[in-house]
Design an enzyme around this catalytic site. Structure first.
Site, PDB file in Angstrom:
ATOM      1  NE  ARG A  92      -3.184   0.568  -0.672  1.00  0.00           N
ATOM      2  CZ  ARG A  92      -3.564   0.648  -1.939  1.00  0.00           C
ATOM      3  NH1 ARG A  92      -3.281   1.708  -2.661  1.00  0.00           N
ATOM      4  NH2 ARG A  92      -4.199  -0.357  -2.508  1.00  0.00           N
TER       5      ARG A  92
ATOM      6  CE  LYS B 284      -2.824  28.368  -4.948  1.00  0.00           C
ATOM      7  NZ  LYS B 284      -3.943  28.815  -5.813  1.00  0.00           N
TER       8      LYS B 284
ATOM      9  CE  LYS C 295       0.263  35.327  -3.550  1.00  0.00           C
ATOM     10  NZ  LYS C 295       0.190  34.934  -4.965  1.00  0.00           N
TER      11      LYS C 295
ATOM     12  CD  GLU D 170      -1.190  38.201  -6.590  1.00  0.00           C
ATOM     13  OE1 GLU D 170      -1.257  36.959  -6.574  1.00  0.00           O
ATOM     14  OE2 GLU D 170      -1.619  38.925  -5.654  1.00  0.00           O
TER      15      GLU D 170
ATOM     16  CG  ASP E  45      -4.178  36.707  -9.195  1.00  0.00           C
ATOM     17  OD1 ASP E  45      -4.103  35.495  -9.456  1.00  0.00           O
ATOM     18  OD2 ASP E  45      -4.842  37.164  -8.252  1.00  0.00           O
TER      19      ASP E  45
END
Length: 279
Positions: free
Chosen positions: A102, A137, A169, A197, A218
């Site tokens: 597994r 991410k 950002k 960004e 963005d």
């Protein structure tokens, strides 16, 4: 990233964690059902079309429990295979093979799922000149492996973490006070890898004027991306991000952006179907 990204120590630590949560104090089923001297041979088979990733982990996983098991590979990471394709064969102590099964399948299914989805995106933008990027991410603890899998699928790795590139950002801009102040701070620290960004065309103008080295555009629709590209006029690379899926990526790529980043490659790629079939 094309070489396998984990060191021997990192592979050992990964297996330690995986076995601690799955086997813990012992595989009580194998210990009570399978004779200690039993042996078996098993073949790992693809059950759908997929791009492979993670196979280098299978050998140390199986050999952790049976150092003398024999392993033969019929395919390699980065290969696109059809349903029914034999990927690898292992032969060894039955208890060890069953206990490790597994863990080996989980990681290969997960990483191959990322590579498979990535290849679908890469195919969608073929011929446009745009390059597909991954993002941060990723599942905590699996970043190196997730980004390796996107590379196997044909993407280029974006920054590995917060430590290896400056990306300014919206929240950074809000705290710093302006795009100009944020870029100035990074430049004062000697950085020359400053990406900003931008949500608006005005921010694009501000970032270019401030001396950004690249832009992250963005959630801009294609028409707006073209306008942003016209403002930049080829001076620095532009990356599109947000609202990107298999249906939209081609039109985004055709705006002339240099890069397109897609978080779902590592955030939500479905695992592929692989079986370990015992003879």
């Amino acid at each position: 990233m094309t070489d396998f990204p984990l060191s021997t120590a990192e592979i050992d630590a990964f297996i330690d964690t995986a076995f601690a949560e799955d086997i813990a104090t012992g595989d009580v089923t194998c210990e009570t059902v399978i004779p200690e001297d039993a042996r078996l041979t098993a073949t790992m088979n693809a059950r759908e079309v997929m791009v492979l990733a993670g196979l280098p982990l299978t050998t140390p996983i199986f050999r952790r429990l049976d150092p003398d098991c024999t392993i033969e590979f019929f395919a390699h990471d980065g290969d696109k295979v059809d349903p029914g394709t034999a990927i690898m064969r292992v032969e060894g102590k039955a208890r060890a093979m069953l206990s490790a099964e597994r863990t080996a399948l989980n990681i290969v299914q997960h990483l191959s799922g990322i590579a498979t989805l990535t290849r679908q995106y890469v195919d969608q933008i073929k011929g446009t000149g745009a390059t597909l990027l991954d993002t941060r991410k990723t599942i905590p603890g699996l970043r190196k492996l997730g980004k390796y899998a996107t590379a196997m699928g044909g993407a280029k790795n974006h920054r590995m973490g917060l430590f290896d590139a400056v990306m300014i950002k919206d929240n950074h801009i809000a705290v710093a006070g302006s795009v100009e102040k944020a870029v100035a701070g990074a430049k004062a620290a000697g950085r020359n890898d400053i990406q900003v960004e931008c949500d608006t065309l005005e921010q694009v103008r501000e970032a270019v004027k401030a001396g950004a080295n690249s832009l992250l555009l963005d959630n801009m629709p294609p028409a707006m991306l073209r306008q942003a590209r016209a403002i930049v006029d080829g001076a620095i690379p532009c990356e599109a991000s947000g609202g990107v899926n298999l249906n939209t990526i081609r039109s985004i790529a055709e705006t002339g952006v240099d890069y397109i980043s897609v978080g779902r490659l590592t955030q939500s790629a479905p695992a592929v179907d692989i079986g370990l079939d015992f003879a």
